[in-house]
Design an enzyme around this catalytic site. Sequence first.
Site, short mmCIF file in Angstrom:
data_model
loop_
_atom_site.label_atom_id
_atom_site.label_comp_id
_atom_site.label_asym_id
_atom_site.label_seq_id
_atom_site.Cartn_x
_atom_site.Cartn_y
_atom_site.Cartn_z
CG HIS A 73 6.28 -1.77 25.28
ND1 HIS A 73 6.50 -2.62 24.23
CD2 HIS A 73 6.16 -2.57 26.36
CE1 HIS A 73 6.50 -3.88 24.65
NE2 HIS A 73 6.31 -3.88 25.96
CG HIS A 95 5.67 -3.80 30.02
ND1 HIS A 95 5.21 -4.15 28.78
CD2 HIS A 95 4.64 -3.19 30.66
CE1 HIS A 95 3.95 -3.76 28.67
NE2 HIS A 95 3.58 -3.17 29.79
CB CYS A 140 4.21 25.69 37.14
SG CYS A 140 4.67 25.67 35.40
NE ARG A 158 12.11 4.68 1.40
CZ ARG A 158 12.83 3.66 1.87
NH1 ARG A 158 12.73 2.49 1.33
NH2 ARG A 158 13.63 3.83 2.90
CG HIS A 202 3.05 15.25 33.67
ND1 HIS A 202 2.80 16.08 32.60
CD2 HIS A 202 1.96 14.43 33.75
CE1 HIS A 202 1.62 15.80 32.08
NE2 HIS A 202 1.09 14.78 32.75
CG ASN A 257 -0.76 9.13 28.85
OD1 ASN A 257 -0.50 8.09 28.24
ND2 ASN A 257 -1.62 9.19 29.83
CD GLU A 304 4.93 -7.09 27.33
OE1 GLU A 304 5.93 -6.95 28.06
OE2 GLU A 304 4.58 -6.23 26.50
CE1 TYR A 306 -9.73 -7.59 8.46
CE2 TYR A 306 -7.59 -7.24 9.51
CZ TYR A 306 -8.51 -8.09 8.89
OH TYR A 306 -8.21 -9.41 8.72
NE ARG A 360 -3.71 0.08 2.41
CZ ARG A 360 -4.66 0.19 3.32
NH1 ARG A 360 -4.95 -0.82 4.11
NH2 ARG A 360 -5.34 1.29 3.43
CD GLN A 378 -3.25 -2.32 7.27
OE1 GLN A 378 -3.68 -1.31 7.79
NE2 GLN A 378 -2.56 -2.31 6.14
CG HIS A 385 4.73 25.03 31.58
ND1 HIS A 385 3.77 24.31 32.25
CD2 HIS A 385 4.17 25.39 30.39
CE1 HIS A 385 2.67 24.25 31.50
NE2 HIS A 385 2.89 24.89 30.38
CB CYS A 445 1.05 24.97 34.56
SG CYS A 445 1.69 23.30 34.75
CB SER A 472 -4.32 16.70 31.52
OG SER A 472 -3.30 16.44 32.47
N GLY A 522 -3.90 12.08 25.23
CA GLY A 522 -4.64 12.25 26.48
C GLY A 522 -3.87 12.97 27.57
CG HIS A 561 5.02 21.09 33.94
ND1 HIS A 561 5.21 22.36 34.43
CD2 HIS A 561 5.97 20.33 34.52
CE1 HIS A 561 6.22 22.36 35.27
NE2 HIS A 561 6.70 21.13 35.34
CD GLN A 590 -1.36 9.73 35.03
OE1 GLN A 590 -2.00 9.13 35.89
NE2 GLN A 590 -1.93 10.20 33.94
#
Length: 355
Positions: free
Chosen positions: A306, A289, A61, A37, A174, A161, A190, A324, A34, A331, A121, A58, A169, A167, A172, A176
Site C-alpha cells: 500500500h 501486507h 550515512c 479533476r 531508509h 515513511n 485484511e 468529518y 466538488r 471523504q 544520502h 546524518c 526523521s 514523520g 537518507h 523500518q
Amino acid sequence: MRTSLITRTRELAGFPHRRLNPLTGRWILVSPQRTQRPWLGKVAERPTETTLAYDPSCYLCPGNVRAGNARNPQYLSTFVFDNDYPALLPDTPPREIDESGLIVARSEQGLCRVLCFSPRHDLTVPRLTPAELRLVVDLWVEQFRTLGSMSFVNYVLVFENRGAIMGASNPHPHCQVWANATVPDEVRTEQNSQLEYRERVGSCLLCDYLQLELQMGERIICENEGFVAVVPYWAMWPFETLVLSRRHFGAMDQLTAQECDLLADILKRLTTRYDNLFETPFPYSMGFHQHPTDGQSHPEWHFHAHYHPPLLRSATVQKFMVGYEMLAMPQRDITPESAAECLRGLSEVHYLQSR
Ligand code: H2U
Ligand code: ZN
C-alpha cells in the site's frame, strides 16, 4: 457485462456516493461534484531535494555515529541495524490486565530495525538503479525470513515513511521493520476479509479484484509481468495506490528471483511517477501486507503493498483526515479514476534526470 460495469461506475462517479473497501470492510465517501479533476498548478514554495551525497550530521550515512555512540560501518550497498529507540523490546515480560473488559492491556514482545537502502544520502527509491533496488528487495526478504523465524514473532511489517510531513526523521533513503508477537489490527482486518471471501466465493479476493481492474483498465497506473500498480476503487488518500502481485502467494519469501527484479521495477516506476507529479520529492507511507509468521498456512493471503501519500493538489497542499473524516468516515473529492489518469499520464523518467 464489463462494459456495463464501467458504465455503471461512471454514472455513479457523477454524484456523491460511498465506495466499499473490501479489504477492511470500511466505506469511503466520494464527492466528485466538488472538483471533477485534480488541479496541478505550480506553487511558489516546495520542499527542496537533498543534494549532499554524504551528510556528516546524518545518523544513517556510512561511518557516522548514531545515538548511543554506535558507529555505522563504511557500508557500500544496504545496511541494517537494530533501532536505537525501538518501539518494541524482545525481552518484555508477559503481563495482562482485564478489568471487566473495560481496562484491558497486554504486554507486547517485539523488535525494530532500520534498513538503509544506499550509502548515498541524496538518493531515493525512484533514483536508485534497478540493480540497487534489487538489493533492497533482497534485504527485505532476508529480514522477513530472519525475523519471521524467531519464535515470538508472529508478524513482520516492512514500511517506509518518506518526507517530513509523514514523520520521516531523515531524507537518507531508509525504511523500518517492526516484528512483533501480535498480528496488528489493520493486517488482522485484511486477513479476516480475505478469509471470509475465500470461504464464501472459493477464490482469492485480490486475485479476483486484480482481474476486474485489468478488465476495466481505468485505475491502472503501470504494470509488468509480475506486478500491477493501481489506484484502488476505494482509495482514501488522493493518490493512494496498491501494488498487487499477479501471482497468488502470501509473503515476500515466496518471490522468485525474477519477481524480485519485477518488484524493484514496479516500485521504481511508481515512485518516479509520484515524484514527477509535483516535481518534488513525494511524501508517503508505504508498507507490505503479507501473511503472519505464526507457523500456520495462510492460503487466503495475497502479497501486496500500500502507498498512502498525503498530498492533494500541490507539493504543499495536503489532505488531512480531520473533521468529518475523524468523526464519521473518510471523504475525497477527486475520484480514484482521475487520480489514476493523472499518474498514468506522467513520465517514468525522473524529473531530476530530465532537467
Ligand atoms: P523514520 O525516519 O521512519 O522515523 O525512521 C528512522 C528511525 O531511526 C527512527 O525509528 C531511529 C529512530 O528511532 N534512529 C536510530 O535508531 N538511531 C539514531 O541514532 C537516530 C534515529
Ligand atoms: Zn545520510
